[in-house]
Scaffold this motif. Sequence first.
Motif, short mmCIF file in Angstrom:
data_model
loop_
_atom_site.label_atom_id
_atom_site.label_comp_id
_atom_site.label_asym_id
_atom_site.label_seq_id
_atom_site.Cartn_x
_atom_site.Cartn_y
_atom_site.Cartn_z
N THR A 91 79.64 32.43 42.86
CA THR A 91 80.16 33.62 43.51
C THR A 91 81.20 34.31 42.64
OG1 THR A 91 79.82 32.56 45.66
CG2 THR A 91 81.20 34.51 45.63
N ASP A 107 78.07 32.28 53.13
CA ASP A 107 77.07 33.13 53.77
C ASP A 107 75.81 33.26 52.93
OD1 ASP A 107 76.23 34.92 55.88
OD2 ASP A 107 76.51 36.56 54.45
N LEU A 159 73.81 42.20 46.20
CA LEU A 159 75.25 42.32 46.04
C LEU A 159 75.63 42.47 44.57
CD1 LEU A 159 78.01 42.23 47.47
CD2 LEU A 159 77.93 39.72 47.27
N ILE A 171 81.75 34.62 51.05
CA ILE A 171 80.52 35.02 50.38
C ILE A 171 79.72 33.78 49.98
CG2 ILE A 171 79.55 36.19 48.36
CD1 ILE A 171 81.97 38.05 48.40
N TRP A 227 82.54 38.68 55.21
CA TRP A 227 82.86 39.42 53.99
C TRP A 227 82.35 40.86 54.04
CZ3 TRP A 227 78.80 41.33 51.18
CH2 TRP A 227 77.54 40.76 51.39
N HIS A 228 81.32 41.14 54.85
CA HIS A 228 80.81 42.52 54.95
C HIS A 228 81.92 43.47 55.41
CE1 HIS A 228 77.35 39.81 55.47
NE2 HIS A 228 76.65 40.73 54.84
N VAL A 271 87.19 40.25 45.88
CA VAL A 271 86.24 39.13 45.82
C VAL A 271 86.98 37.79 45.78
CG1 VAL A 271 84.45 38.02 44.41
CG2 VAL A 271 84.38 40.48 44.81
N PHE A 291 72.46 37.72 47.53
CA PHE A 291 73.37 37.69 46.38
C PHE A 291 72.89 38.64 45.29
CE2 PHE A 291 74.96 35.85 42.38
CZ PHE A 291 76.31 35.80 42.66
N SER A 328 87.51 39.07 56.06
CA SER A 328 86.41 38.19 55.69
C SER A 328 86.44 36.89 56.47
CB SER A 328 86.43 37.90 54.18
OG SER A 328 87.49 37.02 53.85
#
Length: 389
Positions: free
Chosen positions: A31, A23, A85, A20, A147-148, A13, A82, A142
């Motif tokens: 985040t 997006d 996630l 992230i 980031w997926h 992360v 978010f 990423s």
Amino acid sequence: MVTFAIGTDDFVVAGALPAISRDLAVSEGTTGQLVTVFSLAYAFSAPVMAVLTSRVPPRRLLGLGLTLFAALNFATALATSFEILLVLRIVTAVVAGTLSPAAFAIAGQRAEPGYAGRAIGVVAAGLTVSLAVGVPIGTWLSTRWGWHATFVAVGVFTVGALVTVAATLPRFEPVSEAGIGDRLRALRSPAILACAVTTTIGACAGLMPYIYVAPISEALTARPELLTVFIATIGVAGALGAAVGGHIADGWGPDRGMIATFGTALVVVLVWVGLHATVAPVPPVVIMGSLAVWGVAAWSNNAPMNARTLALAGPVGTEAMALNTSGLYVGMACGSAIGGLVLDRFGVTGTLLAAIGIGVCGVAAMVISVRRWPTGRPARGKAGKKARV
């Protein structure tokens, strides 16, 4: 491979944070709280899962856990908000909290006398190699495909770990015959609790700079495009630190090794504060050098810290390791939360100063704990024997 997959998932992360944030339209500080919730979920679940799974054969435990861990990371790659996630990160943390302490405990308990630190260092190397290889790959993915793709990569790494465990880990029963009551009492031992407390404070200060390495490195160098290089530098240095830390734990003893390695990392953060306040932007090579020193020191702390816990735990090492790693993740959660709040309000300098202040408290706690419950220098087994991991 187990700790490589978990380490990549834990720290990725940090590298994917800017992607992230963009997006999902949330701030970088917000985040960063993905690390907070992951860490808290890990921390609260690890001791409970250690007790609940204490009778499960290690090979079966790791096999089933890694299968679920891979599935959760593939699901995370499909998250569209978010909130989704966040939930997936919590569930993934519970699985990680089951796997990681078991891997460390298996290594330490099956090592020859006097070589537990090196055995733990081998397992810890998986975490640091994840910084050198897994996290940079995730960061690059990423920036290239979003980031997926990062979490797809973590899922693939986990499948690789599952295959490795199936092919190499022998079948054996859990080491300890202690009952549930003994295991629970171990979690209330003052010495073990002191280990967890020092780990918590140390992790809060020690990992705060890594969680926010993206904004910190950009502020120091004005070169955000070099983030992958900076993270790779930490990873390579951390891999070296894991190996050095095992030798430090076995040679100097866990107590002195823990304090010395953490103190060195703290000094480097102080240097960053001075550079940012006086001469930033700094040439990238200077920051790479300092990140290398910091990475060696910070990640060499892992082996002495865990070797100390195992030395004090006796026959309930897995439960003690779970509690200690809970402290690690509580500290990571605090570092993420405090660092994010300070970053949004006071910027990079505030985050670094917060890490230093908390780190000084950590050194004090370590010294008090070591004086009250010393472990000494470990006795060696027969000459020439190596750790059986």
